[in-house]
Design an enzyme around this catalytic site. Structure first.
Site, PDB file in Angstrom:
ATOM      1  N   GLY A 112       0.916  -0.700   0.225  1.00 25.53           N
ATOM      2  CA  GLY A 112       0.251   0.033   0.353  1.00 25.53           C
ATOM      3  C   GLY A 112       0.678   1.038   0.129  1.00 25.53           C
ATOM      4  NE  ARG A 129      -2.277  -4.196  -1.274  1.00 26.35           N
ATOM      5  CZ  ARG A 129      -1.704  -4.004  -0.036  1.00 26.35           C
ATOM      6  NH1 ARG A 129      -0.975  -4.734   0.750  1.00 26.35           N
ATOM      7  NH2 ARG A 129      -2.926  -2.736   0.559  1.00 26.35           N
ATOM      8  CG  ASP A 188       3.408  -6.623   7.820  1.00 27.90           C
ATOM      9  OD1 ASP A 188       2.329  -6.137   6.642  1.00 27.90           O
ATOM     10  OD2 ASP A 188       2.544  -7.388   8.268  1.00 27.90           O
ATOM     11  N   GLY A 189       4.477  -7.388   4.467  1.00 27.06           N
ATOM     12  CA  GLY A 189       4.980  -7.758   3.670  1.00 27.06           C
ATOM     13  C   GLY A 189       5.427  -7.898   2.542  1.00 27.06           C
ATOM     14  CB  THR A 249       2.556   0.618   6.398  1.00 24.61           C
ATOM     15  OG1 THR A 249       1.048   0.130   6.853  1.00 24.61           O
ATOM     16  CG2 THR A 249       3.557   0.159   7.842  1.00 24.61           C
ATOM     17  CG  ASP A 298      -2.563  -0.022   8.417  1.00 25.49           C
ATOM     18  OD1 ASP A 298      -3.396   0.855   8.690  1.00 25.49           O
ATOM     19  OD2 ASP A 298      -2.799  -0.821   7.901  1.00 25.49           O
ATOM     20  CG  ASP A 312       0.850  -2.482  10.799  1.00 24.69           C
ATOM     21  OD1 ASP A 312       1.553  -1.798  10.140  1.00 24.69           O
ATOM     22  OD2 ASP A 312       0.420  -2.930   9.992  1.00 24.69           O
ATOM     23  NE  ARG A 356     -27.896  14.597  11.234  1.00 29.61           N
ATOM     24  CZ  ARG A 356     -28.531  15.417   9.939  1.00 29.61           C
ATOM     25  NH1 ARG A 356     -27.810  16.098   9.036  1.00 29.61           N
ATOM     26  NH2 ARG A 356     -29.777  15.298   9.063  1.00 29.61           N
ATOM     27  NE  ARG A 378      -6.128  -6.533   6.572  1.00 31.14           N
ATOM     28  CZ  ARG A 378      -5.844  -5.961   5.539  1.00 31.14           C
ATOM     29  NH1 ARG A 378      -6.242  -4.729   5.088  1.00 31.14           N
ATOM     30  NH2 ARG A 378      -5.005  -6.291   5.126  1.00 31.14           N
ATOM     31  CD  GLN A 424      -8.581   7.119   7.145  1.00 31.24           C
ATOM     32  OE1 GLN A 424      -8.183   6.656   7.580  1.00 31.24           O
ATOM     33  NE2 GLN A 424      -9.042   6.172   6.184  1.00 31.24           N
TER      34      GLN A 424
END
Length: 319
Positions: free
Chosen positions: A11, A72, A103-104, A125, A127, A129, A162, A171, A251
């Site tokens: 990503g 990917r 990580d991938g 990334t 994320d 992570d 609201r 994820r 994002q």
């Protein structure tokens, strides 16, 4: 070390271009030939190599995405494909490679190192992570994008009295949700690392209404549940007028923050230094504002964890 390559994989993340720029310019400064590999591991397999000059990375530090493109490539998990890629790199005279990704991407970098290609990983990334670093390239920009959206949502939430559920990316990691929720003053933050209790969320909403709150913001990481599912349950159980916003891929885009540009530049410079020292099989990261190198094996063995103190603070401040 005479010829190196750089690629972005997985990503995209804001700040990747700043990292590519730093690799190219730092490499050329030290007399290296630098090649860009287009479309990540997919481009590596198909031989999409391009000689990079100083002008190749002009005017990209402020741009989101990645000029090298990304893709990917699940087939790179195949040892036979990894071997073919290593042989291609050797045939093209590439003495070392820098991989920018998550990580991938690091798994692929580890495989190339094991096959005799000195490889350095740069964590990129949104994320955030990846273990062994406090921050990954792109995280700060993604959080600021989410906060900007929350600020705008709060205006209309107040006007119409609201409840808004804001779904952000994450994820398997709740870093974006936690940081954006804390900085954005969310009433509740739902992340994968902490078991979700909607009874508590609903109780907080009802307590807020009783003391005169005109609106509420719930931030949920996509790995917890769909924002629409959460919103439906809240509306059914409270009767509150509830709307759902899914921020999605906005994002990932946008001009990187100064923090991400500087982080990317520092990490990339360190990655080139490691290759110049004929070191491979490592990742670079930032810990306590110091740039450090860690074995990729060690990073991949560890599990990313959330800052629990920060999570508890967010709960306290949203009473």
């Amino acid at each position: 070390m005479k010829r190196i390559a750089v690629m972005t994989s997985g990503g995209d993340a804001p700040g990747m271009n700043a990292a590519v720029r730093a690799v190219v310019r730092k490499g050329i400064f030290h007399g290296l030939e630098v090649y860009g590999i287009k479309r990540g591991y997919a481009g590596l397999i198909s031989g999409e190599f391009e000689r990079m000059e100083l002008s190749s990375v002009a005017d990209i530090i402020h741009k989101g995405g990645t000029v090298l493109r990304t893709a990917r490539c699940p087939e790179f998990k195949n040892p036979k494909v990894q071997q073919e890629a290593a042989e291609l790199l050797k045939a093209k005279g590439i003495d070392g490679i820098i991989v920018i990704g998550g990580d991938g991407s690091f798994m692929g970098a580890k495989a190339l190192s094991n096959l005799g290609i000195p490889t350095i990983g740069i964590p990129g990334t949104i994320d955030n992570d990846i273990p062994c670093t406090d921050y990954c390239i792109g995280f700060d920009t993604a959080v600021n994008t989410a906060i900007d959206a929350i600020n705008k949502i709060r205006d209309t939430a107040t006007s119409h009295e609201r409840t808004f559920v804001v779904e952000v990316m994450g994820r398997d990691a709740g870093d974006i949700a936690l940081a954006a929720g804390l900085a954005g003053g969310a009433e509740s933050i739902l992340i994968p690392e902490v078991e979700t209790n909607l009874d508590v969320v609903i109780h907080r909403l009802q307590q807020g209404q009783k003391r005169g709150k005109l609106h509420s913001i719930i931030v949920v990481a996509e790995g917890v549940a769909s924002g629409f599912e959460i919103g439906k349950i809240i509306e059914e159980r409270t009767g509150f007028d509830t709307r759902v916003i899914v921020l999605g891929h906005i994002q990932r885009g946008g001009s990187p923050t100064s923090f991400d540009r500087i982080l990317a530049s520092r990490l990339a410079a360190k990655a080139v230094d490691l290759l110049l020292a004929n070191e491979g099989g490592k990742m670079v990261g930032i810990i306590n504002n110091k740039i450090v190198a860690t074995d990729i094996d060690e990073a991949l063995k560890q599990k990313h964890t959330i800052d629990k103190e920060m999570y508890e603070l967010a709960k306290i401040l949203s009473i």
